[in-house]
Design a protein around this motif. Sequence first.
Motif, short mmCIF file in Angstrom:
data_model
loop_
_atom_site.label_atom_id
_atom_site.label_comp_id
_atom_site.label_asym_id
_atom_site.label_seq_id
_atom_site.Cartn_x
_atom_site.Cartn_y
_atom_site.Cartn_z
N LEU A 188 0.80 -1.18 0.21
CA LEU A 188 -0.05 0.14 -0.07
C LEU A 188 0.85 1.14 0.05
N ASP A 189 0.65 2.15 -0.93
CA ASP A 189 1.35 3.43 -0.96
C ASP A 189 0.63 4.41 -0.46
N LEU A 190 1.42 5.03 0.79
CA LEU A 190 0.54 6.29 1.35
C LEU A 190 1.21 7.40 0.92
N HIS A 191 0.40 8.35 0.69
CA HIS A 191 0.45 9.61 -0.13
C HIS A 191 0.19 10.57 0.80
N LEU A 192 1.35 11.05 1.55
CA LEU A 192 1.23 11.70 2.77
C LEU A 192 1.90 13.17 2.44
N ARG A 193 2.58 13.34 1.34
CA ARG A 193 3.38 14.56 0.80
C ARG A 193 4.18 15.05 2.00
N ARG A 194 3.64 15.29 3.09
CA ARG A 194 4.94 15.43 4.38
C ARG A 194 4.69 14.93 5.46
N ILE A 195 5.47 14.18 6.03
CA ILE A 195 5.58 13.32 7.31
C ILE A 195 6.16 14.21 8.56
N GLY A 196 5.44 14.62 9.27
CA GLY A 196 5.78 15.52 10.33
C GLY A 196 6.50 14.79 11.51
N ASN A 197 6.16 13.61 11.72
CA ASN A 197 6.76 12.62 12.88
C ASN A 197 6.81 11.37 12.41
N PRO A 198 8.08 11.17 11.58
CA PRO A 198 8.14 9.95 11.04
C PRO A 198 8.29 8.79 12.19
N ARG A 199 8.76 8.95 13.20
CA ARG A 199 9.13 7.89 14.39
C ARG A 199 7.72 7.41 14.77
N GLN A 200 6.77 8.50 15.18
CA GLN A 200 5.37 8.20 15.57
C GLN A 200 4.55 7.45 14.51
N LEU A 201 4.89 7.80 13.16
CA LEU A 201 4.02 7.07 12.27
C LEU A 201 4.57 5.84 12.00
N SER A 202 5.73 5.54 12.23
CA SER A 202 6.22 3.98 12.03
C SER A 202 5.85 3.14 12.99
N LEU A 203 5.72 3.49 14.02
CA LEU A 203 5.41 2.89 15.35
C LEU A 203 3.77 2.87 15.24
N VAL A 204 3.00 3.53 14.88
CA VAL A 204 1.47 3.18 14.63
C VAL A 204 1.39 2.53 13.57
N LEU A 205 1.88 2.38 12.36
CA LEU A 205 1.72 1.60 11.45
C LEU A 205 1.92 0.33 11.59
N ASN A 206 3.25 0.00 12.32
CA ASN A 206 3.55 -1.27 12.49
C ASN A 206 2.85 -2.13 13.87
N GLN A 207 1.95 -1.39 14.34
CA GLN A 207 0.89 -1.92 15.25
C GLN A 207 -0.13 -2.40 14.56
N ILE A 208 -0.52 -1.97 13.49
CA ILE A 208 -1.99 -2.57 12.87
C ILE A 208 -1.81 -3.70 12.43
N PRO A 209 -2.63 -4.67 12.76
CA PRO A 209 -2.74 -6.02 12.35
C PRO A 209 -2.71 -6.28 10.81
N GLY A 210 -1.89 -6.90 10.05
CA GLY A 210 -1.98 -7.00 8.77
C GLY A 210 -0.64 -6.34 8.29
N VAL A 211 -0.16 -5.29 8.98
CA VAL A 211 0.92 -4.70 8.36
C VAL A 211 2.24 -5.26 8.58
N VAL A 212 3.01 -5.86 7.71
CA VAL A 212 4.18 -6.55 7.96
C VAL A 212 5.22 -5.49 8.29
N GLU A 213 5.84 -4.33 7.39
CA GLU A 213 6.65 -3.46 7.51
C GLU A 213 6.36 -2.26 6.90
#
Length: 262
Positions: A188-213
């Motif tokens: 899945l490609d996330l069209h975010l244009r600007r990521i304000g807090n990459p660390r928070q985003l990475s942690l949140v995404l990887n906690q979603i069931p079905g997300v591998v990385e």
Amino acid sequence: MAARPNPIDMAKYVSARRALDYVQDGMRIGLGTGSTAAWMVRALGEMVRQDGLKVTGVPTSSRTAELARQCGVPVATLEDAKWLDLTIDGADEFDTDLSLVKGGGGALLQEKIVATASDMMVVITDASKQVDHLGAFPLPVEVIPFGWQTTKALIEESLIGMDVAGRSVTLRLNRDAPFRTDEGNLILDLHLRRIGNPRQLSLVLNQIPGVVENGLFLDICDVVVVGASDGTVEVRDINTGTVTHETVDIREDDNLFVDIAD
Ligand SMILES: O=C(CO)[C@H](O)[C@H](O)COP(=O)(O)O
């Protein structure tokens, strides 16, 4: 007769050549994926064939494994190699902290595992990939096929509270069919244009069931080598805090520009 490379290939080639200065005899090396990493694999193959360099390469994709074998670079799996001295790979974006977005070629999972299992990661790139804030390049997220629409909806929901400038999520296609990773997963490609807090985003995404990385590489990259078409590189080292400008010595016996098949 060696053809002169076009400016884009020249920039990729010189960054790859300079990155290979970190290679020493006997090293176990993670081999990245993508057009820039392909230059590195070809040049490493030359060092093996012409100079007798002894290294073991751990490829980050089936594509890179095939190229490494064609170029004469001995390959092993990460299971065999266990820990690596160095990984050299490309990137889709890098910022001043040497945080990266990767996965444009769909190999982010193996790339992140291999880079994390390495004492050092060197990224080879050109100036077009440099950004003030990550996110202009769509962020790839690898998900398992089972229930992927639900995973996509959960990702969209999680983006509502995030410091990002865009929130659309698209399934990556290969022609008309879903793109499949080497593991048979989807991107899945996330069209975010600007990521304000990459660390928070990475942690949140990887906690979603079905997300591998996800394709955010944070605190993994040690050095970025930024190649230019005039044969020069800028070398940024996050550990020493140094930025150096150098001219890359292109070998006289370099046959890499003959029969380039990308
Ligand atoms: O992350 C990657 C593959 O998954 C690549 O390193 C990234 O897409 C850069 O590729 P290229 O060197 O072709 O621009």
